[in-house]
Design a protein around this motif. Structure first.
Motif, PDB file in Angstrom:
ATOM      1  N   ARG A  41       0.818  -1.212   0.000  1.00 19.01           N
ATOM      2  CA  ARG A  41       0.000   0.000   0.000  1.00 19.01           C
ATOM      3  C   ARG A  41       0.856   1.268   0.000  1.00 19.01           C
ATOM      4  O   ARG A  41       0.429   2.304  -0.506  1.00 19.01           O
ATOM      5  CB  ARG A  41      -0.968   0.006   1.185  1.00 19.01           C
ATOM      6  N   ALA A  42       2.057   1.181   0.543  1.00 20.89           N
ATOM      7  CA  ALA A  42       2.949   2.330   0.485  1.00 20.89           C
ATOM      8  C   ALA A  42       3.265   2.721  -0.952  1.00 20.89           C
ATOM      9  O   ALA A  42       3.464   3.908  -1.255  1.00 20.89           O
ATOM     10  CB  ALA A  42       4.245   2.025   1.242  1.00 20.89           C
ATOM     11  N   ASP A  43       3.288   1.745  -1.854  1.00 21.54           N
ATOM     12  CA  ASP A  43       3.540   2.032  -3.265  1.00 21.54           C
ATOM     13  C   ASP A  43       2.404   2.863  -3.859  1.00 21.54           C
ATOM     14  O   ASP A  43       2.630   3.748  -4.692  1.00 21.54           O
ATOM     15  CB  ASP A  43       3.684   0.737  -4.069  1.00 21.54           C
ATOM     16  N   LEU A  44       1.178   2.574  -3.438  1.00 23.82           N
ATOM     17  CA  LEU A  44       0.034   3.345  -3.911  1.00 23.82           C
ATOM     18  C   LEU A  44       0.145   4.791  -3.448  1.00 23.82           C
ATOM     19  O   LEU A  44      -0.113   5.730  -4.213  1.00 23.82           O
ATOM     20  CB  LEU A  44      -1.276   2.738  -3.403  1.00 23.82           C
ATOM     21  N   ALA A  45       0.557   4.974  -2.189  1.00 28.75           N
ATOM     22  CA  ALA A  45       0.715   6.333  -1.660  1.00 28.75           C
ATOM     23  C   ALA A  45       1.819   7.080  -2.407  1.00 28.75           C
ATOM     24  O   ALA A  45       1.688   8.277  -2.696  1.00 28.75           O
ATOM     25  CB  ALA A  45       1.020   6.271  -0.169  1.00 28.75           C
ATOM     26  N   GLN A  46       2.919   6.401  -2.739  1.00 33.02           N
ATOM     27  CA  GLN A  46       3.992   7.042  -3.509  1.00 33.02           C
ATOM     28  C   GLN A  46       3.493   7.453  -4.888  1.00 33.02           C
ATOM     29  O   GLN A  46       3.771   8.563  -5.361  1.00 33.02           O
ATOM     30  CB  GLN A  46       5.188   6.109  -3.643  1.00 33.02           C
ATOM     31  N   ARG A  47       2.739   6.571  -5.527  1.00 32.14           N
ATOM     32  CA  ARG A  47       2.203   6.876  -6.855  1.00 32.14           C
ATOM     33  C   ARG A  47       1.285   8.096  -6.825  1.00 32.14           C
ATOM     34  O   ARG A  47       1.238   8.900  -7.745  1.00 32.14           O
ATOM     35  CB  ARG A  47       1.421   5.664  -7.370  1.00 32.14           C
ATOM     36  N   GLN A  48       0.561   8.274  -5.728  1.00 31.31           N
ATOM     37  CA  GLN A  48      -0.371   9.394  -5.588  1.00 31.31           C
ATOM     38  C   GLN A  48       0.328  10.693  -5.164  1.00 31.31           C
ATOM     39  O   GLN A  48      -0.317  11.735  -5.065  1.00 31.31           O
ATOM     40  CB  GLN A  48      -1.447   9.033  -4.558  1.00 31.31           C
ATOM     41  N   GLY A  49       1.632  10.611  -4.902  1.00 32.17           N
ATOM     42  CA  GLY A  49       2.385  11.797  -4.513  1.00 32.17           C
ATOM     43  C   GLY A  49       2.401  12.058  -3.030  1.00 32.17           C
ATOM     44  O   GLY A  49       2.839  13.126  -2.581  1.00 32.17           O
ATOM     45  N   ASN A  50       1.975  11.062  -2.222  1.00 33.99           N
ATOM     46  CA  ASN A  50       1.852  11.255  -0.783  1.00 33.99           C
ATOM     47  C   ASN A  50       2.928  10.556   0.042  1.00 33.99           C
ATOM     48  O   ASN A  50       2.908  10.639   1.270  1.00 33.99           O
ATOM     49  CB  ASN A  50       0.476  10.749  -0.314  1.00 33.99           C
ATOM     50  N   TYR A  51       3.864   9.887  -0.598  1.00 29.10           N
ATOM     51  CA  TYR A  51       4.872   9.131   0.154  1.00 29.10           C
ATOM     52  C   TYR A  51       6.171   9.105  -0.650  1.00 29.10           C
ATOM     53  O   TYR A  51       6.549   8.081  -1.217  1.00 29.10           O
ATOM     54  CB  TYR A  51       4.359   7.711   0.416  1.00 29.10           C
ATOM     55  N   PRO A  52       6.880  10.222  -0.705  1.00 24.23           N
ATOM     56  CA  PRO A  52       8.103  10.276  -1.508  1.00 24.23           C
ATOM     57  C   PRO A  52       9.188   9.367  -0.938  1.00 24.23           C
ATOM     58  O   PRO A  52       9.217   9.123   0.278  1.00 24.23           O
ATOM     59  CB  PRO A  52       8.523  11.747  -1.425  1.00 24.23           C
ATOM     60  N   PRO A  53      10.069   8.855  -1.789  1.00 23.49           N
ATOM     61  CA  PRO A  53      11.150   8.004  -1.296  1.00 23.49           C
ATOM     62  C   PRO A  53      12.106   8.779  -0.403  1.00 23.49           C
ATOM     63  O   PRO A  53      12.252  10.000  -0.547  1.00 23.49           O
ATOM     64  CB  PRO A  53      11.849   7.525  -2.577  1.00 23.49           C
ATOM     65  N   PRO A  54      12.756   8.103   0.535  1.00 20.90           N
ATOM     66  CA  PRO A  54      13.741   8.781   1.385  1.00 20.90           C
ATOM     67  C   PRO A  54      14.887   9.348   0.546  1.00 20.90           C
ATOM     68  O   PRO A  54      15.133   8.903  -0.588  1.00 20.90           O
ATOM     69  CB  PRO A  54      14.251   7.664   2.308  1.00 20.90           C
ATOM     70  N   LYS A  55      15.590  10.322   1.094  1.00 20.73           N
ATOM     71  CA  LYS A  55      16.715  10.939   0.401  1.00 20.73           C
ATOM     72  C   LYS A  55      17.736   9.871   0.006  1.00 20.73           C
ATOM     73  O   LYS A  55      18.141   9.041   0.814  1.00 20.73           O
ATOM     74  CB  LYS A  55      17.373  11.977   1.302  1.00 20.73           C
ATOM     75  N   GLY A  56      18.120   9.891  -1.254  1.00 18.51           N
ATOM     76  CA  GLY A  56      19.114   8.955  -1.758  1.00 18.51           C
ATOM     77  C   GLY A  56      18.552   7.654  -2.287  1.00 18.51           C
ATOM     78  O   GLY A  56      19.280   6.874  -2.908  1.00 18.51           O
ATOM     79  N   ALA A  57      17.256   7.384  -2.049  1.00 21.28           N
ATOM     80  CA  ALA A  57      16.655   6.138  -2.521  1.00 21.28           C
ATOM     81  C   ALA A  57      16.198   6.277  -3.969  1.00 21.28           C
ATOM     82  O   ALA A  57      15.957   7.378  -4.458  1.00 21.28           O
ATOM     83  CB  ALA A  57      15.476   5.746  -1.637  1.00 21.28           C
ATOM     84  N   SER A  58      16.044   5.158  -4.637  1.00 25.54           N
ATOM     85  CA  SER A  58      15.536   5.153  -6.002  1.00 25.54           C
ATOM     86  C   SER A  58      14.126   5.707  -6.039  1.00 25.54           C
ATOM     87  O   SER A  58      13.326   5.477  -5.118  1.00 25.54           O
ATOM     88  CB  SER A  58      15.536   3.714  -6.540  1.00 25.54           C
ATOM     89  N   ASP A  59      13.797   6.451  -7.106  1.00 23.99           N
ATOM     90  CA  ASP A  59      12.432   6.937  -7.249  1.00 23.99           C
ATOM     91  C   ASP A  59      11.537   5.908  -7.945  1.00 23.99           C
ATOM     92  O   ASP A  59      10.337   6.136  -8.126  1.00 23.99           O
ATOM     93  CB  ASP A  59      12.385   8.273  -8.005  1.00 23.99           C
ATOM     94  N   ILE A  60      12.104   4.768  -8.323  1.00 24.29           N
ATOM     95  CA  ILE A  60      11.300   3.645  -8.815  1.00 24.29           C
ATOM     96  C   ILE A  60      10.583   3.038  -7.609  1.00 24.29           C
ATOM     97  O   ILE A  60      11.202   2.790  -6.577  1.00 24.29           O
ATOM     98  CB  ILE A  60      12.188   2.584  -9.486  1.00 24.29           C
ATOM     99  N   PRO A  61       9.260   2.805  -7.682  1.00 24.81           N
ATOM    100  CA  PRO A  61       8.576   2.216  -6.526  1.00 24.81           C
ATOM    101  C   PRO A  61       8.994   0.769  -6.301  1.00 24.81           C
ATOM    102  O   PRO A  61       9.628   0.142  -7.151  1.00 24.81           O
ATOM    103  CB  PRO A  61       7.092   2.325  -6.895  1.00 24.81           C
ATOM    104  N   GLY A  62       8.613   0.257  -5.149  1.00 25.17           N
ATOM    105  CA  GLY A  62       8.892  -1.145  -4.838  1.00 25.17           C
ATOM    106  C   GLY A  62       9.754  -1.305  -3.613  1.00 25.17           C
ATOM    107  O   GLY A  62      10.932  -0.923  -3.618  1.00 25.17           O
ATOM    108  N   LEU A  63       9.203  -1.900  -2.542  1.00 31.37           N
ATOM    109  CA  LEU A  63       9.888  -1.981  -1.257  1.00 31.37           C
ATOM    110  C   LEU A  63      10.412  -3.373  -0.934  1.00 31.37           C
ATOM    111  O   LEU A  63      10.934  -3.590   0.161  1.00 31.37           O
ATOM    112  CB  LEU A  63       8.933  -1.521  -0.139  1.00 31.37           C
TER     113      LEU A  63
END
Length: 325
Positions: A41-63
Motif C-alpha cells: 500500500r505504500a507504493d500506492l501512496a507514492q504513486r499518488q504523490g503522498n509518500y516520496p522516497p527517502p533521500k538517496g533512494a531510487s524513485d522507482i517504486p517497490g519496497l
C-alpha cells in the motif's frame, strides 16, 4: 535496464515501463537481478504523490524483491554472485535490477519459490519489528490484527500463532474471513457488521493490536486493549488525525507506537540492519518450517504494474500481489 516510472502523481495509469540507468553497487551494497517484486500500500501512496522516497533512494517504486545477486560492492562479505535472495528495499523493486545494502538482504528461504519470496521481506520486517521487537508479543497473549487477509495481516496471524498467542482478526468478505480462519485466527470478526471492541473485550482485551487504519480506529483500539496493552499503528487508511484520550491510556497503562520502516537508517539501534538480522535469526526458521507462509493473491507481469495497483485499490485482496519479470 527497464523499470517503472511514475509520470506524474495520479491513478494507476501513471505507472509506465521505461528505460532507467543500470544500478551499480556502492560500498556495502549488492546488485540483485530481480525475479519478482511485490505491491504494498505504500507504493500506492507514492504513486499518488503522498509518500516520496527517502533521500538517496531510487524513485522507482517497490519496497521488496527477490532474485539473484549479480554484482557485489566493496566491503561486502557473506554473499556471492549467483546467490538466490530476497531483500528489503527503500525503493527500486519495480525494475529489472536494484542496488541494495547487503545488510538488507536475506537468503531465499528453503522450500519457498524464488518468485514467491519477493512477497516476504517487507511484511516480515514490518510485522516482526512492530509486533515482536517493539510490542513484545509472546505466548499466552491475545493479539488482534486489522485487515487480517492482506499481506501484513496474513503474516501477522501466522507469526502470532507460531509464538503461542491467541489471534483475533478483522476482515471483510466471507472469503477473506475464511482465509484468516485457515491461517489460525479465532475469532475472525467482520468489520462490516460486527463490533470488534465488544468481541475482544469479551475475551479479556487484547494485549497487542496491529492496526493499519489509524485515526478512525484509534479510540476503539484503546477500548479493545487490556490493561498494559500495546497498540502498534502501521497505517493511516482511516485518516491521519484523531483525538487521543490520554486519560484512557493512563488509567489502563497503555502504550502506543507509530513506527515506519522505509525511512529508517540502515545501521544503528533502530536501523533496518538490526531488524533484518533478527528476522533472519528468529523468523526465517518459521518460514522454512512452513509455519509462516505468504499467500499469493495474483502474479502480474511487472510491466503491467498499473493493473496490480488497480487490483489492490479495489480492495478485498487476499495475500500479496507479485510483479513478475
Amino acid at each position: 535496464m527497464h523499470g517503472i516510472s511514475i509520470s506524474e502523481p495520479g491513478g494507476p495509469d501513471v505507472l509506465v515501463w521505461t528505460e532507467h540507468p543500470d544500478p551499480e553497487p556502492g560500498p556495502g551494497e549488492v546488485v540483485i537481478d530481480i525475479a519478482a517484486g511485490a505491491v504494498n500500500r505504500a507504493d500506492l501512496a507514492q504513486r499518488q504523490g503522498n509518500y516520496p522516497p527517502p533521500k538517496g533512494a531510487s524513485d522507482i517504486p517497490g519496497l521488496e524483491c527477490s532474485g539473484t545477486i549479480a554484482e557485489i560492492g566493496d566491503g561486502v562479505t557473506g554473499w556471492n554472485v549467483g546467490d538466490e535472495v530476497c531483500a528489503l528495499l527503500a525503493g527500486g523493486g519495480y525494475a529489472e535490477r536494484v542496488a541494495v545494502p547487503a545488510a538488507q538482504v536475506l537468503p531465499k528461504p528453503d522450500g519457498v519459490d524464488l518468485v514467491e519470496a519477493a512477497g516476504i521481506p517487507e511484511v516480515a520486517c514490518t510485522v516482526w519489528s512492530n509486533v515482536v521487537m517493539e510490542a513484545g508479543l509472546r505466548e499466552g497473549h491475545l493479539f488482534l490484527v486489522h485487515g487480517g487477509a492482506g499481506g501484513i495481516g496474513t503474516c501477522a496471524i501466522q507469526v502470532a500463532k507460531a509464538l503461542g498467542a491467541r489471534v483475533a482478526a478483522t476482515a471483510g468478505s466471507a472469503e477473506s474471513r475464511a482465509l484468516c480462519a485457515e491461517l489460525g485466527a479465532d475469532p475472525v470478526i467482520s468489520y462490516r457488521d460486527e463490533d470488534f471492541v465488544e468481541v475482544v473485550k469479551e475475551l479479556g482485551g487484547a494485549n497487542v493490536i496491529l492496526d493499519n487504519m489509524g485515526a478512525s480506529y484509534l479510540d476503539r483500539n484503546l477500548s479493545a486493549l487490556a490493561p498494559d496493552g500495546f497498540l502498534a499503528v502501521i497505517g493511516m487508511q482511516g485518516g491521519a488525525k484523531a483525538e487521543l484520550n490520554m486519560g484512557k491510556m493512563l488509567m489502563k497503562r497503555l502504550r502506543m507506537s507509530m513506527l515506519g520502516l522505509r525511512g529508517r537508517p540502515v545501521e544503528g539501534p533502530n536501523g533496518k540492519a538490526r531488524i533484518v538480522a533478527d528476522v533472519r535469526e528468529r523468523l526465517w526458521p518459521l518460514v522454512e518450517a512452513g509455519k509462516v507462509r505468504m499467500p499469493v493473491h495474483a502474479r502480474v507481469p511487472m510491466a503491467e504494474a498499473s493493473r496490480a495497483h488497480a487490483t489492490l485499490e479495489a480492495g478485498d485482496v487476499r495475500g500479496k500481489i507479485l510483479l513478475v519479470r
